[in-house]
Design an enzyme around this catalytic site. Structure first.
Site, PDB file in Angstrom:
ATOM      1  N   LEU A  63       0.820  -1.209   0.000  1.00  0.00           N
ATOM      2  CA  LEU A  63       0.000   0.000   0.000  1.00  0.00           C
ATOM      3  C   LEU A  63       0.848   1.250   0.000  1.00  0.00           C
ATOM      4  O   LEU A  63       0.465   2.270  -0.569  1.00  0.00           O
ATOM      5  CB  LEU A  63      -0.927   0.009   1.217  1.00  0.00           C
ATOM      6  CG  LEU A  63      -1.989  -1.100   1.296  1.00  0.00           C
ATOM      7  CD1 LEU A  63      -2.730  -1.019   2.620  1.00  0.00           C
ATOM      8  CD2 LEU A  63      -2.949  -1.000   0.129  1.00  0.00           C
ATOM      9  N   PHE A  68      10.669   4.267   7.685  1.00  0.00           N
ATOM     10  CA  PHE A  68      11.118   3.101   8.430  1.00  0.00           C
ATOM     11  C   PHE A  68      10.170   1.907   8.308  1.00  0.00           C
ATOM     12  O   PHE A  68      10.309   0.946   9.052  1.00  0.00           O
ATOM     13  CB  PHE A  68      11.268   3.464   9.917  1.00  0.00           C
ATOM     14  CG  PHE A  68      12.229   4.578  10.170  1.00  0.00           C
ATOM     15  CD1 PHE A  68      13.589   4.346  10.207  1.00  0.00           C
ATOM     16  CD2 PHE A  68      11.775   5.876  10.341  1.00  0.00           C
ATOM     17  CE1 PHE A  68      14.478   5.380  10.432  1.00  0.00           C
ATOM     18  CE2 PHE A  68      12.657   6.915  10.569  1.00  0.00           C
ATOM     19  CZ  PHE A  68      14.015   6.666  10.615  1.00  0.00           C
ATOM     20  N   VAL A  71       3.788  -0.700   4.357  1.00  0.00           N
ATOM     21  CA  VAL A  71       2.423  -1.054   4.742  1.00  0.00           C
ATOM     22  C   VAL A  71       1.810  -1.917   3.643  1.00  0.00           C
ATOM     23  O   VAL A  71       1.858  -1.548   2.466  1.00  0.00           O
ATOM     24  CB  VAL A  71       1.555   0.198   4.982  1.00  0.00           C
ATOM     25  CG1 VAL A  71       0.141  -0.204   5.378  1.00  0.00           C
ATOM     26  CG2 VAL A  71       2.167   1.075   6.067  1.00  0.00           C
ATOM     27  N   LYS A  86       1.522  -2.939   8.986  1.00  0.00           N
ATOM     28  CA  LYS A  86       2.690  -2.064   8.955  1.00  0.00           C
ATOM     29  C   LYS A  86       3.891  -2.860   9.459  1.00  0.00           C
ATOM     30  O   LYS A  86       3.890  -3.364  10.583  1.00  0.00           O
ATOM     31  CB  LYS A  86       2.432  -0.844   9.846  1.00  0.00           C
ATOM     32  CG  LYS A  86       3.551   0.167   9.919  1.00  0.00           C
ATOM     33  CD  LYS A  86       3.109   1.322  10.809  1.00  0.00           C
ATOM     34  CE  LYS A  86       4.196   2.352  11.008  1.00  0.00           C
ATOM     35  NZ  LYS A  86       3.737   3.451  11.897  1.00  0.00           N
ATOM     36  N   ASP A 179       2.066  15.616  14.537  1.00  0.00           N
ATOM     37  CA  ASP A 179       2.415  15.531  13.110  1.00  0.00           C
ATOM     38  C   ASP A 179       1.155  15.401  12.260  1.00  0.00           C
ATOM     39  O   ASP A 179       1.073  14.562  11.361  1.00  0.00           O
ATOM     40  CB  ASP A 179       3.352  14.351  12.858  1.00  0.00           C
ATOM     41  CG  ASP A 179       4.027  14.422  11.487  1.00  0.00           C
ATOM     42  OD1 ASP A 179       4.150  15.543  10.947  1.00  0.00           O
ATOM     43  OD2 ASP A 179       4.423  13.367  10.953  1.00  0.00           O
ATOM     44  N   LYS A 181      -1.326  16.202   9.380  1.00  0.00           N
ATOM     45  CA  LYS A 181      -1.233  16.695   8.001  1.00  0.00           C
ATOM     46  C   LYS A 181      -2.085  15.784   7.136  1.00  0.00           C
ATOM     47  O   LYS A 181      -2.454  14.671   7.560  1.00  0.00           O
ATOM     48  CB  LYS A 181       0.219  16.687   7.521  1.00  0.00           C
ATOM     49  CG  LYS A 181       0.910  15.321   7.630  1.00  0.00           C
ATOM     50  CD  LYS A 181       2.375  15.430   7.290  1.00  0.00           C
ATOM     51  CE  LYS A 181       3.072  14.080   7.477  1.00  0.00           C
ATOM     52  NZ  LYS A 181       4.520  14.170   7.201  1.00  0.00           N
ATOM     53  N   ASN A 184      -1.425  12.036   6.860  1.00  0.00           N
ATOM     54  CA  ASN A 184      -1.704  11.188   8.015  1.00  0.00           C
ATOM     55  C   ASN A 184      -3.199  11.098   8.330  1.00  0.00           C
ATOM     56  O   ASN A 184      -3.572  10.623   9.402  1.00  0.00           O
ATOM     57  CB  ASN A 184      -0.952  11.699   9.240  1.00  0.00           C
ATOM     58  CG  ASN A 184       0.540  11.432   9.142  1.00  0.00           C
ATOM     59  OD1 ASN A 184       0.979  10.542   8.407  1.00  0.00           O
ATOM     60  ND2 ASN A 184       1.337  12.200   9.871  1.00  0.00           N
ATOM     61  N   ASP A 197      -0.817   7.298  12.069  1.00  0.00           N
ATOM     62  CA  ASP A 197       0.610   7.588  12.282  1.00  0.00           C
ATOM     63  C   ASP A 197       0.865   8.381  13.548  1.00  0.00           C
ATOM     64  O   ASP A 197       1.040   9.604  13.527  1.00  0.00           O
ATOM     65  CB  ASP A 197       1.200   8.307  11.066  1.00  0.00           C
ATOM     66  CG  ASP A 197       2.739   8.270  11.090  1.00  0.00           C
ATOM     67  OD1 ASP A 197       3.301   7.869  12.127  1.00  0.00           O
ATOM     68  OD2 ASP A 197       3.357   8.630  10.081  1.00  0.00           O
ATOM     69  N   THR A 219       6.201  18.391  10.514  1.00  0.00           N
ATOM     70  CA  THR A 219       6.449  18.587   9.089  1.00  0.00           C
ATOM     71  C   THR A 219       6.512  20.083   8.827  1.00  0.00           C
ATOM     72  O   THR A 219       5.628  20.813   9.277  1.00  0.00           O
ATOM     73  CB  THR A 219       5.328  17.928   8.264  1.00  0.00           C
ATOM     74  OG1 THR A 219       5.321  16.524   8.557  1.00  0.00           O
ATOM     75  CG2 THR A 219       5.538  18.129   6.773  1.00  0.00           C
TER      76      THR A 219
END
Length: 471
Positions: A63, A68, A71, A86, A179, A181, A184, A197, A219
């Site tokens: 996906l 790191f 998925v 994940k 984070d 955005k 996510n 996330d 970000t």
């Protein structure tokens, strides 16, 4: 998460911003200086296409990829349910010093149960890899939708309401995403928004002695000005700022603060230098001015957002009883215990541990009380309602669900009928902090329950506790 080509841009009215630029993160620990985290090579996955994971999940197509992790789409072999898996490499996490982040992410996701937050089904692991089995969001990232064109205010409001519902839920439980955005924010097959996330999230236990966070993360285009000031920040305040950026992007189709030069963009953020396009309504303009207030002390809070006229239009608040906590039990009826059930409570043949124990209460315990199951459940509810901050939900006849102050624990109280007008009351912590659970149960609920009930055991002990699962 879905596959994307780098170089995706917003509509021509915006300054160009590639996806790879958007995904860059800034991290600062107490020992290190500011540095952009560059994507690492893709994580190797031991299971290839259409392979079995632990004999439980059939792993399918890729996906998406992160710095790191990879998925994959997968299917539960027994139920046929679609999930997202994940996959993280233990070696790379250790080398990067992010192993503790993953442990914290797992602990955080286990305590979050909200219709607008991606659900963590379970964690699996081998010697080399960690597998997050997550709710599958078939609709992909919200980023993919907005990259095709801006939304109407009504559609943007619908997504923003779901986002704030999830963010407010997290904040009430001492969790701060840090984070937020469009990348996510995922969508399920029905278009319901799901926050995902939590890799950079933090909990209130990580606060400094000044009551602020000091780790610089996020970000660039979505980071709050107080983070750039490097003087400490409130997790809730920076999440609200990021939500304001997201709302602007949904309605405008481009970022409010942007520049090819990163330092120039940071100066714009710090000064709050942005303009709303002409199609924004006056109510939305006023609302955004409060969301993107550069002063965190006067910036709008989640509670104030919920009262904003622009936000309230068509909003349906999610209540505790609607959160869909999955409490595993054998049914909604009061269970009558026979001799075999009683024996099953004990890990050995010595049944004395069922009725008294010197063990400390850890994740639960059992009490043997006199009275009918219905009356005992009523007493549990009455006792819980006297404890400030504890939310109570009745489970038909079989027991009570409890959520601790600010969501710091979740527990289930179940009542089992015994012969001779006796009942076994079993309480177990299902989620959250053990210390918070023990404090509420041992010091506040259990004394009230024992005082209100005529308790006895085979040796006529009054309300003796039994550590759950011990003998």
């Amino acid at each position: 998460m879905s596959k994307k080509k780098s170089g995706i841009t917003f509509p021509p009215s915006s300054l160009r911003l590639t996806r790879s630029y958007q995904l860059s993160r800034i991290l600062l620990s107490n020992e290190s200086s500011v540095a952009a985290v560059k994507p690492m090579p893709e994580v190797d996955h031991a299971a290839g296409e259409n392979t079995s994971l632990f004999g439980k999940y059939e792993v399918g197509r890729l996906l998406g990829c992160g710095a790191f992790a990879k998925v994959y789409h997968a299917r539960n072999i027994e139920t046929g349910q679609s999930v997202a898996v994940k996959v993280l490499s233990k070696k790379k996490l250790t080398a990067s010093g992010l192993a503790s982040n993953v442990k914290r992410e797992i602990a955080i996701m286990r305590r979050l149960h909200h219709p607008n937050i991606v659900k963590l089904h379970e964690i699996l692991a081998t010697k080399t890899k960690i597998y997050f089995v997550l709710e599958y969001a078939k609709g992909g990232e919200l980023f993919a939708r907005i990259s095709k064109g801006r939304f109407s205010e009504d559609l943007a409001r619908r997504y923003f309401q779901q986002l704030i519902s999830a963010v407010g839920y997290c904040h009430a439980r001492g969790v701060f995403h840090r984070d937020l955005k469009p990348e996510n924010l995922l969508l399920d097959e029905n278009g319901i928004l799901k926050v995902s996330d939590f890799g950079l999230s933090a909990v209130k236990e990580q606060l400094g002695v000044d009551g602020l966070f000091h780790t610089l993360c996020g970000t660039p285009a979505y980071v709050a000005p107080e983070i750039l000031a490097k003087k400490g920040y409130h997790g809730a305040k920076v999440d609200v700022w990021s939500c304001g950026i997201i709302l602007f992007v949904l309605v405008a189709g481009y970022l409010p603060f942007n520049d090819p030069n990163l330092m120039v963009m940071y100066k714009k953020i710090y000064k709050g230098d942005f303009r709303c396009p002409r199609w924004f309504s006056m109510d939305l303009r006023r609302f955004l001015a409060r969301l993107l207030d550069t002063n965190p002390d006067t910036r709008i809070t989640v509670d104030e957002i919920l009262r904003e006229p622009w936000f309230k239009k068509g909003y349906k608040e999610v209540k505790f009883g609607d959160l869909g906590l999955e409490w595993k039990s054998e049914g909604e009826e009061v269970k009558d215990l026979n001799a075999f059930d009683i024996i099953s409570f004990s890990s050995g043949l010595n049944l004395s541990g069922l009725f008294h124990s010197s063990f400390e209460v850890e994740d639960g315990e059992r009490l043997l009380l006199k009275g009918s199951p219905e009356k005992v459940v009523e007493k549990v509810v009455a006792a819980a309602e006297t404890v400030e901050g504890v939310v109570v939900r009745r489970r038909k006849e079989c027991g009570v669900e409890l959520e601790g102050c600010a969501g710091n624990f979740a527990a289930l109280v179940e009542v089992y009928r015994l012969p001779g007008e006796l009942v076994v009351v079993e309480v177990r912590r299902r989620e959250g902090e053990g210390g918070a659970f023990r404090d509420v149960w041992r010091n506040k609920l259990r004394p009230q329950l024992c005082a209100a009930s005529s308790s006895t055991t085979t040796s006529d002990r009054q309300g003796q506790p039994v550590a759950a699962g011990e003998s």
